[in-house]
Design an enzyme around this catalytic site. Structure first.
Site, PDB file in Angstrom:
ATOM      1  N   PRO A 114       0.900  -1.120   0.048  1.00  0.00           N
ATOM      2  CA  PRO A 114       0.168   0.042   0.042  1.00  0.00           C
ATOM      3  C   PRO A 114       0.980   1.057  -0.058  1.00  0.00           C
ATOM      4  O   PRO A 114       2.044   1.359   0.823  1.00  0.00           O
ATOM      5  CB  PRO A 114      -0.736  -0.059   1.271  1.00  0.00           C
ATOM      6  CG  PRO A 114      -0.456  -1.288   1.975  1.00  0.00           C
ATOM      7  CD  PRO A 114       0.758  -1.985   1.187  1.00  0.00           C
ATOM      8  N   PRO A 115       0.466   2.345  -0.885  1.00  0.00           N
ATOM      9  CA  PRO A 115       1.348   3.427  -0.743  1.00  0.00           C
ATOM     10  C   PRO A 115       0.986   4.491   0.433  1.00  0.00           C
ATOM     11  O   PRO A 115      -0.215   4.184   0.903  1.00  0.00           O
ATOM     12  CB  PRO A 115       0.944   4.140  -2.277  1.00  0.00           C
ATOM     13  CG  PRO A 115      -0.291   3.549  -2.539  1.00  0.00           C
ATOM     14  CD  PRO A 115      -0.633   2.271  -1.670  1.00  0.00           C
TER      15      PRO A 115
ATOM     16  N   ASP B 104      14.855   3.505   5.453  1.00  0.00           N
ATOM     17  CA  ASP B 104      14.080   2.807   4.231  1.00  0.00           C
ATOM     18  C   ASP B 104      14.672   2.344   3.002  1.00  0.00           C
ATOM     19  O   ASP B 104      14.544   1.319   2.526  1.00  0.00           O
ATOM     20  CB  ASP B 104      12.816   3.988   3.984  1.00  0.00           C
ATOM     21  CG  ASP B 104      11.722   4.282   5.289  1.00  0.00           C
ATOM     22  OD1 ASP B 104      12.221   3.938   6.181  1.00  0.00           O
ATOM     23  OD2 ASP B 104      10.929   4.551   4.834  1.00  0.00           O
TER      24      ASP B 104
ATOM     25  N   ALA C  17       1.781   4.618   3.606  1.00  0.00           N
ATOM     26  CA  ALA C  17       1.303   3.824   4.779  1.00  0.00           C
ATOM     27  C   ALA C  17       2.133   3.585   5.615  1.00  0.00           C
ATOM     28  O   ALA C  17       2.001   2.670   6.548  1.00  0.00           O
ATOM     29  CB  ALA C  17       0.546   2.337   4.304  1.00  0.00           C
ATOM     30  N   GLY C  18       3.335   4.292   5.671  1.00  0.00           N
ATOM     31  CA  GLY C  18       4.418   4.010   6.496  1.00  0.00           C
ATOM     32  C   GLY C  18       5.098   2.646   6.195  1.00  0.00           C
ATOM     33  O   GLY C  18       5.889   2.119   7.248  1.00  0.00           O
ATOM     34  N   LEU C  19       4.762   2.196   4.813  1.00  0.00           N
ATOM     35  CA  LEU C  19       5.699   0.955   4.547  1.00  0.00           C
ATOM     36  C   LEU C  19       6.650   0.904   3.659  1.00  0.00           C
ATOM     37  O   LEU C  19       6.795  -0.274   3.193  1.00  0.00           O
ATOM     38  CB  LEU C  19       4.514  -0.317   4.276  1.00  0.00           C
ATOM     39  CG  LEU C  19       3.339  -0.485   5.350  1.00  0.00           C
ATOM     40  CD1 LEU C  19       1.996  -1.172   4.607  1.00  0.00           C
ATOM     41  CD2 LEU C  19       4.047  -1.236   6.606  1.00  0.00           C
ATOM     42  N   GLY C  20       7.185   1.970   3.671  1.00  0.00           N
ATOM     43  CA  GLY C  20       8.435   2.299   2.823  1.00  0.00           C
ATOM     44  C   GLY C  20       8.055   2.087   1.348  1.00  0.00           C
ATOM     45  O   GLY C  20       8.936   1.814   0.568  1.00  0.00           O
ATOM     46  N   SER C  21       6.823   2.581   0.757  1.00  0.00           N
ATOM     47  CA  SER C  21       6.530   2.355  -0.449  1.00  0.00           C
ATOM     48  C   SER C  21       7.475   3.423  -1.707  1.00  0.00           C
ATOM     49  O   SER C  21       7.976   3.136  -2.630  1.00  0.00           O
ATOM     50  CB  SER C  21       5.085   2.769  -1.013  1.00  0.00           C
ATOM     51  OG  SER C  21       4.683   3.991  -0.630  1.00  0.00           O
ATOM     52  N   SER C  22       8.089   4.734  -0.961  1.00  0.00           N
ATOM     53  CA  SER C  22       8.777   5.541  -1.928  1.00  0.00           C
ATOM     54  C   SER C  22      10.025   5.041  -1.763  1.00  0.00           C
ATOM     55  O   SER C  22      10.784   4.852  -2.984  1.00  0.00           O
ATOM     56  CB  SER C  22       8.677   6.859  -0.927  1.00  0.00           C
ATOM     57  OG  SER C  22       9.315   6.753   0.240  1.00  0.00           O
TER      58      SER C  22
HETATM   59  C1  MEV Z   1      11.331   5.979   8.915  1.00  0.00           C
HETATM   60  O1  MEV Z   1      10.481   4.998   8.342  1.00  0.00           O
HETATM   61  C2  MEV Z   1      10.660   6.848   9.692  1.00  0.00           C
HETATM   62  C3  MEV Z   1      11.407   7.879  10.528  1.00  0.00           C
HETATM   63  O2  MEV Z   1      12.240   7.254  11.422  1.00  0.00           O
HETATM   64  C4  MEV Z   1      11.917   8.765   9.698  1.00  0.00           C
HETATM   65  C5  MEV Z   1      13.379   8.525   9.108  1.00  0.00           C
HETATM   66  O3  MEV Z   1      14.157   7.457   9.502  1.00  0.00           O
HETATM   67  O4  MEV Z   1      13.821   9.174   8.062  1.00  0.00           O
HETATM   68  C6  MEV Z   1      10.237   8.491  11.228  1.00  0.00           C
END
Ligand code: MEV
Length: 319
Positions: free
Chosen positions: A105-106, A153, A108-113
Site C-alpha cells: 500500500p502506498p 527505508d 502507509a508507512g511501509l516504505g513504498s517510496s
Molecule cells: C522511517 O520509516 C520513519 C522515520 O524514522 C523517519 C526516518 O527514519 O527518516 C520517522
C-alpha cells in the site's frame, strides 16, 4: 549505462520490497540505532523503449493510481523523485515506458517510496550494481518525499532481511533463523513523514531532557528486540512493541485510530502491537504467537475497515 549509440538505457525489470520499522523509528533520525525488516510486499517495475524516442518517460503504476509523464515541470512528488533518481544514476530521461505493479500500500508507512526509488535505481544500474550505489541513488529520490530521511527505508529496500541501522553507518544484517509472522494494518490516515519528524524535533526543543530521554528509551529497546527476534520469543517481542508504542505516543506521533487498533489487536490475541514508521496514521504492526491468533487479529482488524494482512520477516538478507 552506455549503449552502442551512447543513449542511456534501462534494464527490462527490477523490484524492491517494502519495510516495517520494528523499533527505533524517529530515534534513528537523531543518531540512535533502529531495527528495520523487509516485508514480502513489493514494487515491480518493467521498462521498454517507447515508440517515440523524444517523449518524456511514462510511468504507470495502476495499483497506486499513478499515471505520469516524467516531465521536469510536473509537481507530482513521484514524478520529481523519479527524475531525481534518473539524474543521479545517469539514466535516460526520454523515450521509455515504465510500468509497475505493487501489493504494497502506498503512503502507509511501509516504505513504498523507498521501494519505488530503489526499484527505479535498479532499472538504471542493473541487478549487479553495488548496494551502496543503489542506496545513494534512492536517497536522492527519497529527499523529494521526506526532506532529510535517516536512510533506513532505502537501506532495507535495497538489502532486504532484517537490519540494525545507525544513520550514516553501514547496516548490520541479523541472522534470524525462524521467520517471524507479523500482522500489518494500514489505517489509510494520510500524514507526512516530514511533518511527523518536525513534530518530534519541536518536542526536543520544548522539552529537551524529556524528549531525548524518550528517544534514548526507544533506542534501549533495540538490543532486547534483537534478542527476542533471534530466540523467536513472540511474547517478549510483543511486550517490547507495546512499550515502544507508548514511548512513541509520548512523543505525540501516534493517532487515536492507531491506539484503538493496537488495543484491539492485543485484545484479540496479539502479544503486543505498535505503530510503525512515522506514525500519525500510516500502519501498525502486531506480533501473533500462532496461526489462530493471526486469523483472529486479522478478522478483528478487517472488521473495522483496516485492510490488514500478514507477512513473514526473515533473514539473512536475500541479496
Ligand atoms: C522511517 O520509516 C520513519 C522515520 O524514522 C523517519 C526516518 O527514519 O527518516 C520517522
Amino acid at each position: 549505462m552506455g549503449t552502442v549509440s551512447d543513449r542511456p538505457t534501462l534494464h527490462p525489470v527490477a523490484e524492491a520490497n517494502g519495510k516495517i520499522i520494528l523499533v527505533g523509528e524517529h530515534a534513528v533520525v537523531h543518531g540512535y540505532p533502529a531495527l528495520a525488516a523487509a516485508v514480502e510486499q513489493r514494487v515491480r517495475l518493467s521498462a521498454e523503449p517507447s515508440a517515440a524516442r523524444s517523449t518524456p518517460i511514462e510511468l504507470r503504476i495502476p495499483d497506486w493510481d499513478v499515471d505520469l509523464s516524467l516531465d521536469p515541470g510536473d509537481p507530482h512528488p513521484i514524478a520529481r523523485a523519479s527524475l531525481e533518481v534518473l539524474a543521479a544514476s545517469d539514466g535516460p530521461v526520454l523515450g521509455w515506458s515504465i510500468r509497475g505493479t505493487s501489493d504494497l500500500p502506498p503512503r502507509a508507512g511501509l516504505g513504498s517510496s523507498a521501494a519505488l526509488t530503489v526499484a527505479m535505481a535498479r532499472l538504471v544500474l542493473g541487478p549487479h550494481a553495488p548496494v551502496r550505489s543503489i542506496v545513494d541513488v534512492s536517497l536522492s529520490g527519497e529527499a523529494v518525499f521526506h526532506g532529510s530521511p535517516s536512510g533506513i527505508d532505502s537501506q532495507i529496500a535495497a538489502r532486504g532481511g532484517v537490519l540494525r541501522y545507525i544513520r550514516g553507518e553501514e547496516p548490520t544484517a541479523l541472522r534470524i533463523v525462524t521467520p517471524l509472522r507479523l500482522v500489518v494494518a494500514p489505517t489509510h490516515i494520510a500524514r507526512s513523514t516530514a511533518d511527523q519528524v518536525a513534530k518530534v524535533q519541536r518536542k526536543r526543543e520544548q522539552f529537551p531532557r524529556c524528549a531525548d530521554a524518550t528517544l534514548r528509551a526507544l533506542a534501549d529497546l533495540v538490543d532486547p528486540t534483537e534478542t527476542a527476534l533471534l530466540r523467536h520469543d513472540t511474547f517478549g517481542l510483543g511486550e517490547i512493541f507495546t512499550m515502544a508504542h507508548h514511548l512513541l505516543s509520548a512523543l505525540d506521533v501516534s493517532h487515536p485510530r492507531l491506539d484503538e487498533l493496537c488495543q484491539l489487536a492485543c485484545n484479540e490475541g496479539a502479544t503486543g502491537a505498535k505503530l510503525t514508521g512515522a506514525g500519525g496514521g500510516g500502519s501498525l504492526i502486531a506480533v501473533v504467537p500462532d496461526a489462530s491468533a493471526e486469523d483472529q487479529v486479522l478478522h478483528a482488524l478487517r472488521s473495522t475497515g483496516a485492510p490488514a494482512f500478514a507477512t513473514d520477516i526473515r533473514g539473512p538478507a536475500p541479496t
